[in-house]
Write a protein that holds these residues in place. Structure first.
Motif, PDB file in Angstrom:
ATOM      1  N   GLY A  87      51.989 -12.687  -9.065  1.00  0.00           N
ATOM      2  CA  GLY A  87      50.728 -12.043  -9.409  1.00  0.00           C
ATOM      3  C   GLY A  87      49.478 -12.597  -8.771  1.00  0.00           C
ATOM      4  O   GLY A  87      48.395 -12.332  -9.257  1.00  0.00           O
ATOM      5  N   SER A  88      49.598 -13.342  -7.717  1.00  0.00           N
ATOM      6  CA  SER A  88      48.373 -13.829  -7.086  1.00  0.00           C
ATOM      7  C   SER A  88      47.830 -12.782  -6.125  1.00  0.00           C
ATOM      8  O   SER A  88      48.557 -11.955  -5.608  1.00  0.00           O
ATOM      9  CB  SER A  88      48.658 -15.111  -6.335  1.00  0.00           C
ATOM     10  N   LEU A  89      46.530 -12.790  -5.907  1.00  0.00           N
ATOM     11  CA  LEU A  89      45.927 -11.806  -4.990  1.00  0.00           C
ATOM     12  C   LEU A  89      46.495 -11.903  -3.581  1.00  0.00           C
ATOM     13  O   LEU A  89      46.908 -10.900  -3.030  1.00  0.00           O
ATOM     14  CB  LEU A  89      44.413 -11.942  -4.961  1.00  0.00           C
ATOM     15  N   PRO A  90      46.557 -13.104  -3.030  1.00  0.00           N
ATOM     16  CA  PRO A  90      47.136 -13.159  -1.675  1.00  0.00           C
ATOM     17  C   PRO A  90      48.556 -12.643  -1.686  1.00  0.00           C
ATOM     18  O   PRO A  90      48.979 -11.975  -0.764  1.00  0.00           O
ATOM     19  CB  PRO A  90      47.096 -14.633  -1.313  1.00  0.00           C
ATOM     20  N   ALA A  91      49.264 -12.932  -2.787  1.00  0.00           N
ATOM     21  CA  ALA A  91      50.630 -12.449  -2.868  1.00  0.00           C
ATOM     22  C   ALA A  91      50.634 -10.922  -2.922  1.00  0.00           C
ATOM     23  O   ALA A  91      51.426 -10.263  -2.259  1.00  0.00           O
ATOM     24  CB  ALA A  91      51.305 -12.994  -4.118  1.00  0.00           C
ATOM     25  N   PHE A  92      49.663 -10.402  -3.666  1.00  0.00           N
ATOM     26  CA  PHE A  92      49.583  -8.953  -3.778  1.00  0.00           C
ATOM     27  C   PHE A  92      49.294  -8.334  -2.417  1.00  0.00           C
ATOM     28  O   PHE A  92      49.898  -7.349  -2.012  1.00  0.00           O
ATOM     29  CB  PHE A  92      48.477  -8.595  -4.774  1.00  0.00           C
ATOM     30  N   LEU A  93      48.359  -8.958  -1.725  1.00  0.00           N
ATOM     31  CA  LEU A  93      48.041  -8.464  -0.375  1.00  0.00           C
ATOM     32  C   LEU A  93      49.223  -8.696   0.548  1.00  0.00           C
ATOM     33  O   LEU A  93      49.548  -7.865   1.382  1.00  0.00           O
ATOM     34  CB  LEU A  93      46.806  -9.182   0.169  1.00  0.00           C
ATOM     35  N   ALA A  94      49.836  -9.849   0.348  1.00  0.00           N
ATOM     36  CA  ALA A  94      50.934 -10.210   1.237  1.00  0.00           C
ATOM     37  C   ALA A  94      52.145  -9.316   1.025  1.00  0.00           C
ATOM     38  O   ALA A  94      53.014  -9.228   1.869  1.00  0.00           O
ATOM     39  CB  ALA A  94      51.322 -11.662   1.005  1.00  0.00           C
ATOM     40  N   ALA A  95      52.153  -8.641  -0.115  1.00  0.00           N
ATOM     41  CA  ALA A  95      53.287  -7.799  -0.435  1.00  0.00           C
ATOM     42  C   ALA A  95      53.584  -6.804   0.680  1.00  0.00           C
ATOM     43  O   ALA A  95      54.719  -6.419   0.899  1.00  0.00           O
ATOM     44  CB  ALA A  95      53.035  -7.056  -1.736  1.00  0.00           C
ATOM     45  N   PHE A  96      52.532  -6.408   1.376  1.00  0.00           N
ATOM     46  CA  PHE A  96      52.729  -5.407   2.421  1.00  0.00           C
ATOM     47  C   PHE A  96      52.906  -6.047   3.783  1.00  0.00           C
ATOM     48  O   PHE A  96      53.053  -5.383   4.781  1.00  0.00           O
ATOM     49  CB  PHE A  96      51.549  -4.446   2.417  1.00  0.00           C
ATOM     50  N   LEU A  97      52.786  -7.334   3.775  1.00  0.00           N
ATOM     51  CA  LEU A  97      52.852  -8.076   5.018  1.00  0.00           C
ATOM     52  C   LEU A  97      54.171  -8.814   5.109  1.00  0.00           C
ATOM     53  O   LEU A  97      54.825  -8.859   6.137  1.00  0.00           O
ATOM     54  CB  LEU A  97      51.678  -9.058   5.032  1.00  0.00           C
TER      55      LEU A  97
ATOM     56  N   TYR B 200      40.107 -13.421   6.944  1.00  0.00           N
ATOM     57  CA  TYR B 200      40.046 -13.625   5.493  1.00  0.00           C
ATOM     58  C   TYR B 200      38.994 -12.720   4.854  1.00  0.00           C
ATOM     59  O   TYR B 200      39.006 -12.502   3.654  1.00  0.00           O
ATOM     60  CB  TYR B 200      39.759 -15.096   5.174  1.00  0.00           C
ATOM     61  N   LEU B 201      38.049 -12.202   5.655  1.00  0.00           N
ATOM     62  CA  LEU B 201      37.068 -11.229   5.149  1.00  0.00           C
ATOM     63  C   LEU B 201      37.535  -9.801   5.401  1.00  0.00           C
ATOM     64  O   LEU B 201      37.363  -8.914   4.570  1.00  0.00           O
ATOM     65  CB  LEU B 201      35.719 -11.437   5.851  1.00  0.00           C
ATOM     66  N   ILE B 202      38.106  -9.602   6.597  1.00  0.00           N
ATOM     67  CA  ILE B 202      38.508  -8.249   7.005  1.00  0.00           C
ATOM     68  C   ILE B 202      39.560  -7.700   6.035  1.00  0.00           C
ATOM     69  O   ILE B 202      39.504  -6.539   5.631  1.00  0.00           O
ATOM     70  CB  ILE B 202      39.040  -8.272   8.455  1.00  0.00           C
ATOM     71  N   LYS B 203      40.483  -8.558   5.666  1.00  0.00           N
ATOM     72  CA  LYS B 203      41.568  -8.073   4.825  1.00  0.00           C
ATOM     73  C   LYS B 203      41.095  -7.604   3.452  1.00  0.00           C
ATOM     74  O   LYS B 203      41.457  -6.503   3.023  1.00  0.00           O
ATOM     75  CB  LYS B 203      42.666  -9.124   4.695  1.00  0.00           C
ATOM     76  N   PRO B 204      40.266  -8.371   2.762  1.00  0.00           N
ATOM     77  CA  PRO B 204      39.755  -7.839   1.479  1.00  0.00           C
ATOM     78  C   PRO B 204      38.932  -6.559   1.659  1.00  0.00           C
ATOM     79  O   PRO B 204      39.022  -5.644   0.840  1.00  0.00           O
ATOM     80  CB  PRO B 204      38.883  -8.974   0.944  1.00  0.00           C
ATOM     81  N   ILE B 205      38.153  -6.493   2.725  1.00  0.00           N
ATOM     82  CA  ILE B 205      37.356  -5.275   2.955  1.00  0.00           C
ATOM     83  C   ILE B 205      38.287  -4.076   3.120  1.00  0.00           C
ATOM     84  O   ILE B 205      38.102  -3.022   2.502  1.00  0.00           O
ATOM     85  CB  ILE B 205      36.448  -5.444   4.197  1.00  0.00           C
ATOM     86  N   ALA B 206      39.321  -4.280   3.948  1.00  0.00           N
ATOM     87  CA  ALA B 206      40.287  -3.207   4.159  1.00  0.00           C
ATOM     88  C   ALA B 206      40.953  -2.844   2.825  1.00  0.00           C
ATOM     89  O   ALA B 206      41.186  -1.670   2.536  1.00  0.00           O
ATOM     90  CB  ALA B 206      41.340  -3.646   5.172  1.00  0.00           C
ATOM     91  N   PHE B 207      41.199  -3.895   2.019  1.00  0.00           N
ATOM     92  CA  PHE B 207      41.851  -3.641   0.739  1.00  0.00           C
ATOM     93  C   PHE B 207      40.964  -2.797  -0.178  1.00  0.00           C
ATOM     94  O   PHE B 207      41.427  -1.861  -0.824  1.00  0.00           O
ATOM     95  CB  PHE B 207      42.228  -4.961   0.064  1.00  0.00           C
ATOM     96  N   PHE B 208      39.658  -3.098  -0.194  1.00  0.00           N
ATOM     97  CA  PHE B 208      38.761  -2.317  -1.045  1.00  0.00           C
ATOM     98  C   PHE B 208      38.659  -0.867  -0.554  1.00  0.00           C
ATOM     99  O   PHE B 208      38.584   0.061  -1.364  1.00  0.00           O
ATOM    100  CB  PHE B 208      37.390  -2.982  -1.150  1.00  0.00           C
ATOM    101  N   ALA B 209      38.676  -0.689   0.749  1.00  0.00           N
ATOM    102  CA  ALA B 209      38.697   0.678   1.286  1.00  0.00           C
ATOM    103  C   ALA B 209      39.975   1.384   0.841  1.00  0.00           C
ATOM    104  O   ALA B 209      39.960   2.560   0.473  1.00  0.00           O
ATOM    105  CB  ALA B 209      38.591   0.647   2.799  1.00  0.00           C
ATOM    106  N   LEU B 210      41.068   0.623   0.858  1.00  0.00           N
ATOM    107  CA  LEU B 210      42.350   1.200   0.440  1.00  0.00           C
ATOM    108  C   LEU B 210      42.309   1.597  -1.035  1.00  0.00           C
ATOM    109  O   LEU B 210      42.820   2.640  -1.426  1.00  0.00           O
ATOM    110  CB  LEU B 210      43.469   0.183   0.690  1.00  0.00           C
ATOM    111  N   VAL B 211      41.659   0.772  -1.840  1.00  0.00           N
ATOM    112  CA  VAL B 211      41.546   1.054  -3.275  1.00  0.00           C
ATOM    113  C   VAL B 211      40.822   2.387  -3.487  1.00  0.00           C
ATOM    114  O   VAL B 211      41.219   3.200  -4.316  1.00  0.00           O
ATOM    115  CB  VAL B 211      40.802  -0.099  -3.998  1.00  0.00           C
TER     116      VAL B 211
END
Lengths: 119, 746
Positions: A87-97, B200-211
């Motif tokens: 349940g960590s955010l990087p893990a969540f993001l990493a899920a697709f990676l 490390y910034l681009i990925k969260p930004i992309a994630f928020f766009a995805l949301v």
């Protein structure tokens, strides 16, 4: 005596105490900030948690160890991983990676691939 | 809220186009460094978050960017316009089937409710994803709080097992404990490059766009592919930074780390294992050849610009009403507005707007819209049954141009013309009210456009009963159309023996034949040549011929029966005469005559023009000459010895000339007085000095006073006409007044 298991961070922290005990807790936070990169609150949390487990004691701002170095052993990292990482955010993001665990067969295939490519 | 949702839906659709294009380009440049593929995703991100963009003709986005109109809630038949016809049809069919028809009386409509619900679901989804991310973020921060410092911004902890970067302002690298030193080297290089690339910034930004676009699966695929490109581009940078070949060691590090991973974290099993493709990319990595870089940069630039730009505006039907309304005018004389109206109107396929001609000299005021097409199309629309599109346009023009009495459409194929005329009376009758009421505002006008659209299908003004109203596209011989119309005319009223009663009862059919012009005349005359009849049919045909021939026919006794009439008939060919030519020596007169003749010559009327200008004053200043005149112009046809007038008028004007390089005056501007209530004002407006533009005192009054009694130009006109006829050796020419009186001219 029962063997105590410590996380890596706990073990590194205890290392400092074994070395310097008895030590003033304010002094200890300063040392931890320098050598472990910890915030004050992190150090105090650690003192509280370890004293609850009976590993150290904190009386009148003086910290001393209650167990000896020889009684402790480090946790095997492997055992922790599943629990620590859910349940960590990087893990969540990493899920697709990062995809599912490589099977043994796959790992062997890749190894072969690396060998062939770099012969 | 649903408006915001529609904006996001539109962005999502456009972003999907962009995404598919990016995926395609990504395939094309798969051999190039991954940094180019990675950069391409910026376009998709832009489309995901930015609802506006610049417009350009080089845009690769098909159709409009507002695929779903914001007023879809209010439309009776909700429709989506992607700009791709097939998709639209499919989509809109499903829209039509899935929604009950809108009941205009009901206060809510199903599309509105549907959208409202969808918008709520969309917001809920966003909320869930954001909460989950926030909670996860806080938890990982907590877990990492006792990670121990290794050096600089690198921390070690046994609570993670994959190295990663975390933090927004001062990102830190977290590594699992117990990594071998040689592996660590590569891993740290990799993570440091992530920081350098600001990943490390681009990925969260992309994630928020995805949301924001969570409902769009294409966006999830994009996110996955973007992350993959990010990692590969990072891998390549690591190898680029190292001079020796580290491919084997680096690959082994990747393999080792991934082998430790658990399967818990992967809801998407996506084709080839990610590590495997990353390792393959690492192993195949070579420093890119120069030309590959060039191609990749070109492809990325082209795709980026093409996908960022919105398509340039085409004429959008929804705003036609607004544009037309902006051109509303009270006067036929307002050439720029009338011209804009004529060019904005929709014409049938293969017919295009050419130019307008204004008949403002005297009442009736008319506008002739000149249209270009090919011969086949011209012949087709020469048939009354197919002229509904023009009648529709005429109604629109009557509503927008306050004082137009007639609207003519002249369809030219380059060699010959066909003209169809509509009157205001007919337009008002067809619409059941004064059509000008429709020009009160854009909404009313929109309503008129809608109604006129409807007429397109049924035909207006009795056309629905006209014969020849068959499937569109079929071109039928003139003879068939004439015969069908005559049959209808003859069908009633049976009790009458007067042919005129039959014609009066079927005015539209009668006029449909007249509109066919010389083609119909040729056919009818050929029928008489074959013998003809003296029955009802013969009488109707005779009257048609007489109406069409006009002054071209020899005088005849009205009591003659059709066969006798035909046997005595002489048809005069038109004697072609040139336009009037001023033969005096006055240079100012000469200039004025030339311009007046030129301006009053009508291409479709044919015939010849005679003018009679009265020069009130002229001024020369700074190489300019301005002449103030009132001109009586007349257009004539000569058939045999009969002069047939075809348009005339008396109009004040200001003509400005400028000296050219050779010192000769050339026309700079020709301003005519406008009509009716603008008449005096427009004359005052043009009574100014050339160059300085200063008002000329008393001149406007002089011109207006003269207009009260212009017997002088009438006399001059007659004089010029006679002179012109004589100069062209025309003797014995007479002129028939409207009351029948014949005036002998020469």
């Amino acid at each position: 005596m029962e063997e105590l298991k410590l996380f890596n961070a706990e073990y590194r922290f205890m290392d400092i105490i074994w070395e310097l005990e008895p030590i003033n807790s304010t002094e200890l936070t300063k040392i931890c900030m320098q050598s472990l990169g910890w915030k004050k609150s992190t150090t105090y949390t650690m003192i509280r948690k370890l004293s609850e487990r009976g590993i150290l004691q904190n009386e009148e701002a003086t910290v001393t160890a209650l167990v000896k170095r020889e009684q402790v052993q480090k946790y095997e990292s492997e055992a922790l991983l599943e629990k620590a990482f859910d349940g960590s955010l990087p893990a969540f993001l990493a899920a697709f990676l990062q995809d599912k665990k490589l099977s043994k067969q796959e790992a062997e295939e890749i190894e072969k691939m690396i060998e062939e490519a770099t012969k | 809220m649903s408006s915001m949702f529609i904006t996001v839906l539109n962005m999502s659709l456009i972003a999907s186009y962009a995404a598919l294009a990016v995926i395609l380009v990504r395939l094309l440049i798969s051999k190039a460094p991954k940094i180019y593929s990675y950069a391409l995703w910026a376009v998709v991100l832009f489309r995901m978050v930015c609802p506006v963009s610049f417009k350009s003709t080089i845009s690769l986005i098909p159709g409009k960017t507002d695929v779903i109109p914001h007023d879809i809630v209010f439309s009776q038949n909700p429709a989506i316009q992607t700009g791709i016809r097939n998709i639209d049809n499919t989509l809109n069919q499903s829209v039509a089937y899935s929604l009950p028809p809108v009941n205009p009386a009901a206060s809510v409509n199903p599309m509105g409710i549907f959208l409202e619900i969808a918008a709520i679901i969309w917001l809920l989804g966003i909320a869930v994803l954001l909460c989950y991310s926030a909670v996860s973020y806080i938890r990982i921060r907590y877990r990492l709080s006792d990670a121990t410092l290794v050096e600089d911004n690198i921390f070690e902890t046994d609570r993670v097992k994959t190295p990663f970067v975390l933090g927004f302002t001062r990102p830190k690298i977290y590594i699992p404990t117990g990594l071998a030193r040689n592996q660590l080297d590569y891993i740290l290089k990799h993570e440091k490059i992530h920081i350098k690339h600001r990943d490390y910034l681009i990925k969260p930004i992309a994630f928020f766009a995805l949301v924001l676009h969570w409902f769009n699966p294409i966006m999830w695929v994009c996110y996955f592919l973007m992350a993959k490109d990010m990692e590969m581009s990072c891998d390549e940078s690591v190898m680029n930074q190292t001079s020796e070949d580290i491919r084997a060691n680096y690959s082994n590090s990747l393999l080792l780390l991934s082998a430790k991973q658990s399967g818990l974290l992967s809801p998407l099993a996506f084709g080839e294992s990610n590590v495997k493709s990353r390792i393959r990319n690492v192993l195949n990595y070579k420093k890119p050849a120069f030309w590959i870089t060039v191609v990749a940069v070109a492809a990325v630039t082209a795709a980026a610009i093409g996908l960022m730009a919105n398509p340039a505006d085409r004429v959008v039907s929804s705003s036609t009403a607004d544009k037309l309304f902006d051109c509303k005018t009270e006067y036929v004389g307002d050439a720029s507005k009338v011209g804009s109206i004529a060019s904005l109107l929709g014409y049938p396929e293969r017919i295009s707007y050419d130019y307008i001609e204004l008949h403002t000299g005297s009442t009736p005021y008319a506008v002739t819209v000149h249209l270009k097409t090919d011969t086949k199309t011209k012949d087709y629309y020469s048939q009354a049954a197919y002229q509904a599109p023009f009648e529709k346009n005429a109604i629109i023009m009557f509503s927008l141009i306050g004082n137009a009495d007639y609207i003519n459409f002249n369809i030219s194929d380059g060699s010959s013309d066909y003209m169809v005329q509509y009157s205001r009376d007919r337009a008002n009758k067809n619409m059941g009210r004064d059509v000008r009421e429709f020009a009160q505002g854009p909404e009313e006008l929109e309503q008129l456009l809608g109604m006129a659209e409807h007429f397109d299908n049924t035909g207006i003004g009795g056309h629905q009963n006209s014969p020849g109203n068959t499937a569109e596209g079929e071109i039928r011989p003139v003879s068939v159309i004439i015969e069908e119309n005559i049959d209808i005319i003859m069908s009633s009223p049976k009790e009458s023996s007067n042919p005129q009663d039959y014609i009066n009862a079927h005015r539209n059919e009668y006029e449909s034949i007249l509109k066919l012009g010389d083609q119909a005349l040729d056919y009818l005359l050929s029928q008489f040549k074959k013998g003809g009849t003296n029955d009802l049919r013969g009488h109707i045909m005779m009257r048609l011929c007489k109406d069409m021939l006009g002054d071209r026919q020899s005088e005849s006794d009205d009591t003659l029966l059709p066969k006798e009439w035909y046997s005595q008939l002489t048809i005069y060919e038109e004697t072609r005469l040139p336009n009037f030519d001023y033969d005096g020596s006055d240079p100012i007169q000469s200039l004025v005559y030339a311009i007046e003749v030129e301006n009053n010559t009508s291409s479709y009327r044919g015939g010849f023009v005679v003018v009679a200008p009265k020069i009130h004053a002229y001024y020369e200043a700074g190489g300019m000459l301005k002449v103030f005149v009132t001109t009586y112009y007349g257009n004539y046809h000569l058939y045999g010895k009969t002069l047939s007038p075809d348009g005339a008028g008396v109009v004040p004007a200001a003509i400005t000339y400028v000296k050219d390089g050779k010192g000769e005056y050339k026309l700079e501007e020709y301003r005519q007085a406008m009509d009716v209530s603008y008449f005096a004002k427009s004359i005052e407006d043009f009574c100014t000095m050339p160059v300085s533009g200063k008002k000329i005192e008393g001149l406007a009054e002089l011109i207006l006073n003269h207009y009260g009694n212009y017997d002088d130009v009438t006399a001059l006109h007659r004089e010029n006409l006679i002179k012109h006829l004589k100069a062209n050796n025309q003797t014995g020419v007479k002129y028939r007044l409207p009351d029948g009186e014949v005036v002998q001219l020469t």
